[in-house]
Design an enzyme around this catalytic site. Structure first.
Site, PDB file in Angstrom:
ATOM      1  N   GLY A   1       0.811  -1.206   0.000  1.00 40.32           N
ATOM      2  CA  GLY A   1       0.000   0.000   0.000  1.00 40.32           C
ATOM      3  C   GLY A   1       0.845   1.257   0.000  1.00 40.32           C
TER       4      GLY A   1
ATOM      5  CG  ASN B   1      -7.513 -11.898  -4.027  1.00 39.54           C
ATOM      6  OD1 ASN B   1      -6.833 -11.552  -3.062  1.00 39.54           O
ATOM      7  ND2 ASN B   1      -8.836 -11.743  -4.062  1.00 39.54           N
TER       8      ASN B   1
ATOM      9  CE  LYS C   1      -2.649  -1.602  -4.095  1.00 40.33           C
ATOM     10  NZ  LYS C   1      -2.265  -1.438  -2.710  1.00 40.33           N
TER      11      LYS C   1
ATOM     12  N   PRO D   1     -10.073   0.352   6.290  1.00 39.70           N
ATOM     13  CG  PRO D   1     -11.039   0.442   4.162  1.00 39.70           C
ATOM     14  CD  PRO D   1      -9.822   0.879   4.939  1.00 39.70           C
TER      15      PRO D   1
ATOM     16  CB  VAL E   1      -3.672  12.875  14.155  1.00 44.26           C
ATOM     17  CG1 VAL E   1      -3.800  13.730  12.901  1.00 44.26           C
ATOM     18  CG2 VAL E   1      -4.933  12.036  14.358  1.00 44.26           C
TER      19      VAL E   1
ATOM     20  CE  LYS F   1      -5.966   4.307  11.717  1.00 43.54           C
ATOM     21  NZ  LYS F   1      -4.800   4.938  11.096  1.00 43.54           N
TER      22      LYS F   1
END
Length: 313
Positions: free
Chosen positions: A15, A39, A42, A84, A112, A130
């Site tokens: 990512g 799958n 990338k 997500p 942050v 988080k």
């Protein structure tokens, strides 16, 4: 190889943020593993990381036994999973508990400092997930480092100035005076690998807030205008407009405006003093040659990084 090399496993390594961490880990001499979906689309990024020396491990996060076996082969785990998948980290945590050998776990924070900020409800709900992961790590007594990388510099320069669009106007959030921390992504990657393997940062919060990287929107725009040799029209979006948008836009479109409000209206990346369990990253590594905002803008002038707005759209 560094004398104190660690085997590092990175989730989300293909990512946007994660790829910088993989490259930094390889650069610093650590055997580096990237966990990737079977799958994954990338392909180009996987090939690039593999050519640099990364070990690609295909699998699914809910394959518990496979995950435990893999974890027993490494020392440090870094998660750069996108929002997500934030609760997928609880599956990683369960596997870490069973494996019993992980010396450090960095969950996917890198924004942050979620335990220290007050933000609009859509962003608060985002951060609350988080925080739950952080509390679960603490409760499990797994050695951790929590990281606040603040703003990825190239990402936000692209978002704020939109240099590739050749526009005559620039959007300014609020008065443009609030200070924000813009750290170049390469430096975020290096910092993250260093703190993941540093005994001084175990069970601590590390905040990436180098003094030279603190800047307001107005200062950033002024620097850009000097480099471009032109003046842009400034279109201001008021705090009231941003709050209204955060309340009226549907989910998840209400999150980006709430993030921009927190950073460029409330100044949450700079508006608190560090506590005793918090460390500023550049103070740990004073000899590290960081990319300045001036140098970052020069990149956009001569060889601009491609926009990557996914997280704010």
């Amino acid at each position: 190889m560094e004398k104190n090399e660690s085997k590092i496993l990175i989730f989300g390594g293909t990512g946007y943020t994660g790829s910088y961490m993989v490259k930094a880990s390889i650069k610093l001499g650590h055997p580096t593993y990237v966990f990737s979906r079977p799958n994954s689309n990338k392909i180009e990024m996987i090939n690039e990381l593999q050519s640099m020396g990364a070990i690609i491990v295909k699998g699914k996060i809910d394959e518990h036994d496979k995950l435990v076996s893999l974890l027993r082969e490494v020392d440090v785990v870094i998660s750069a999973l996108p929002y997500p998948q934030v609760f997928d980290q609880l599956k990683i945590l369960e596997a870490i508990k069973v494996a019993g050998n992980i010396k450090r776990f960095l969950p996917s924070d890198f924004g942050v400092e979620e335990d220290r900020v007050s933000v609009l409800p859509p962003f608060e709900a985002f951060l609350e997930k988080k925080k739950k992961v952080r509390r679960a790590i603490e409760a499990a007594n797994i050695p951790y480092t929590f990281v606040s990388a603040n703003c990825c510099g190239a990402y936000f320069v692209n978002y704020l100035l939109q240099p590739s669009e050749q526009k005559e106007e620039i959007t300014v959030y609020g008065t443009g005076e609030a200070k924000a921390v813009l750290n170049y992504e390469d430096d975020v990657g290096i910092f993250s690998i260093k703190v993941a393997t540093d005994p001084r940062t175990c069970n601590r919060v590390v905040i990436y807030r180098p003094t030279a990287n603190i800047i307001s929107q107005n200062e950033l725009i002024s620097m850009w205008e000097k480099k471009k040799g032109k003046t842009f029209n400034k279109v201001h979006v008021s705090e009231e407009e941003m709050v209204t948008l955060s309340e009226t836009l549907p989910y998840p479109q209400n999150i980006p405006i709430s993030i921009m409000h927190s950073i460029f209206i409330k100044g949450v990346t700079t508006n608190f003093d560090l506590g005793e369990n918090e460390i500023e990253a550049s103070a740990l590594y004073p000899d590290l040659n960081l990319t300045t905002i001036d140098e970052l803008l020069d990149m956009f002038l001569h060889d601009p990084p491609k926009p990557a707005y996914a997280a704010l759209e």
